[in-house]
Design an enzyme around this catalytic site. Structure first.
Site, PDB file in Angstrom:
ATOM      1  N   MET A   1       0.005   1.058   5.181  1.00 40.89           N
ATOM      2  CA  MET A   1      -0.784   1.284   6.391  1.00 40.89           C
ATOM      3  C   MET A   1      -1.785   0.147   6.591  1.00 40.89           C
ATOM      4  SD  MET A   1      -1.660   5.365   6.280  1.00 40.89           S
ATOM      5  CE  MET A   1      -2.711   5.216   7.734  1.00 40.89           C
TER       6      MET A   1
ATOM      7  N   ASP B   1      -4.088  -5.108   5.981  1.00 42.30           N
ATOM      8  CA  ASP B   1      -4.488  -5.909   4.835  1.00 42.30           C
ATOM      9  C   ASP B   1      -3.354  -6.848   4.445  1.00 42.30           C
ATOM     10  OD1 ASP B   1      -6.057  -6.821   2.725  1.00 42.30           O
ATOM     11  OD2 ASP B   1      -5.282  -5.301   1.340  1.00 42.30           O
TER      12      ASP B   1
ATOM     13  N   HIS C   1      -2.692  -1.041  -3.264  1.00 42.70           N
ATOM     14  CA  HIS C   1      -3.838  -0.167  -2.993  1.00 42.70           C
ATOM     15  C   HIS C   1      -3.672   1.104  -3.829  1.00 42.70           C
ATOM     16  CE1 HIS C   1      -4.260  -2.076   1.285  1.00 42.70           C
ATOM     17  NE2 HIS C   1      -4.683  -2.874   0.321  1.00 42.70           N
TER      18      HIS C   1
ATOM     19  N   SER D   1       0.850  -1.189   0.000  1.00 41.72           N
ATOM     20  CA  SER D   1       0.000   0.000   0.000  1.00 41.72           C
ATOM     21  C   SER D   1       0.891   1.247   0.000  1.00 41.72           C
ATOM     22  CB  SER D   1      -0.949  -0.029   1.209  1.00 41.72           C
ATOM     23  OG  SER D   1      -1.833   1.065   1.184  1.00 41.72           O
ATOM     24  N   THR D   2       0.865   2.028   1.069  1.00 42.88           N
ATOM     25  CA  THR D   2       1.633   3.271   1.137  1.00 42.88           C
ATOM     26  C   THR D   2       3.122   3.010   0.912  1.00 42.88           C
ATOM     27  OG1 THR D   2       0.054   4.038   2.800  1.00 42.88           O
ATOM     28  CG2 THR D   2       2.060   5.336   2.509  1.00 42.88           C
TER      29      THR D   2
END
Length: 381
Positions: free
Chosen positions: A320, A323, A226, A199-200
């Protein structure tokens, strides 16, 4: 101590609205605003913020140029705000190339369906970026050989090293050199699939890894990042232009082939179906309010476990939240191997930490080492 934020945008309405939202969090303080890139460079040098939010399209100097100028002068994480368009996607990827850490959609309703949730996500993302971890500088033996030069722009693969030079604290310089191959020993397992979730900070991390894999890489790869729907096609195309393997945005019915990486399309779920010798991807719309992320690492990993059993090498990278933890738990139950990015090289140590804290991680690995260790683990390189 509160986190000091510099807000940069040519829209007075957006500056005011963003300032109000951030000021509603006791941990955040907006110490200044700027209405163009040139003013942003000047204010950044003057005010020394902990984090900067930056628009992409601005007069005088755009956000991409401003990011480059600011990072030449000081070590500060920058969060971009972008429109969800094809042009916006390209510009945002260019901003990440320039050194920005992460991005968010400029329309708050694109962040989350609920206004309150969108505001909270925005605040948490700003705080996470402000507290970002530093990339570990790769040693000569840490990373896999770099791919041959490609006639493409936006070399994200160079970014981790560049950022390490820009953002690395002097006191940590002596400790960032690593010799991963001396201690790493391949498990000897047989694999049918490489699965990566992030993600991030993921776009830079994925490009670092994917561009270092050889053209004859023996496994199909599924990638879950993401990312908004408008961005995944552009991101897949950029990776494909830089990598030796083929990279594509996944479409419904894709058959998994060795040496091809399939990026989950934004706004949908990517499921693995079929058998381990004839697996395919199912791309589905998902309106379930119980599923936060679309695409979701948990869903892709979980379905991969049911098809490939113990023959998956799964890696959870920077991001973050948690998940990927439940998907990794299922993969682990089937006997697959789980790797997690280490804290020192993460932009945000959320997703890998969730997996490691749950006792699911077989190997912790630093970003610059991932590609080399993958190659060693699957028996190529």
């Amino acid at each position: 101590m509160s986190i000091k934020v510099l807000v940069v945008d040519d829209s007075s309405f957006f500056r005011r609205r963003l300032t109000e939202i951030l000021a509603g969090d006791m941990e955040l303080t907006v110490i200044g605003t700027a209405n163009n890139g040139r003013e942003a460079v000047e204010k950044a040098l003057e005010l020394k913020p902990d984090v900067i939010t930056m628009d992409v399209e601005m007069p005088v100097m755009d956000g991409i140029a401003a990011v480059r100028e600011i990072l030449k002068q000081q070590r500060v994480p920058i969060l971009m705000f972008s429109s969800l368009t094809h042009a916006g996607a390209k510009a945002t990827l260019d901003a990440l190339d320039a050194g920005a850490v992460d991005f968010l959609p400029k329309k708050f309703e694109d962040i989350a369906r609920d206004k309150g949730e969108a505001i909270e996500v925005l605040r948490q993302r700003v705080k996470a970026v402000a507290r970002r971890r530093l990339f570990v500088r790769p040693s000569a033996t840490a990373a896999a050989p770099a791919p041959a030069a490609r006639p493409a722009t936006a070399p994200l693969a160079r970014t981790p090293l560049a950022r390490a030079e820009l953002l690395k604290s002097p006191e940590r310089a002596e400790n960032t050199e690593t010799q991963p191959e001396r201690s790493f020993k391949a498990s000897g397992k047989s694999y049918k699939l490489l699965a990566i979730g992030t993600s991030t900070g993921g776009p830079v991390a994925l490009q670092t890894i994917i561009t270092a894999l050889p053209a004859n890489f023996p496994l199909p790869i599924v990638l879950v990042q993401h990312m908004p729907a408008a961005f995944t096609g552009a991101f897949a195309a950029r990776l494909n232009s830089l990598a030796k393997i083929e990279v594509r945005e996944a479409v419904d019915g894709d058959l998994l082939k060795p040496g091809v990486a399939y990026l989950a399309p934004g706004g949908k779920q990517m499921l693995v179906e079929g058998s381990e010798n004839q697996a395919k991807l199912r791309i589905k719309e998902d309106d379930s309010p119980r599923i936060t992320f679309k695409p979701s690492v948990d869903i892709t990993f979980g379905t991969a476990a049911k098809v490939f059993s113990d023959k998956v090498l799964a890696i959870v990278l920077t991001g973050m939240g948690s998940d990927g933890r439940d998907g990794c738990r299922l993969l682990k139950q089937f006997g697959s191997r789980i790797w997690a990015q280490d804290e020192a090289s993460c932009v945000v140590y959320g997703m890998p930490q969730a997996v490691t804290s749950a006792g699911l991680t077989d190997v912790e690995v630093s970003l610059p080492e991932v590609a080399g260790k993958i190659i060693a683990e699957v028996g190529h390189g």
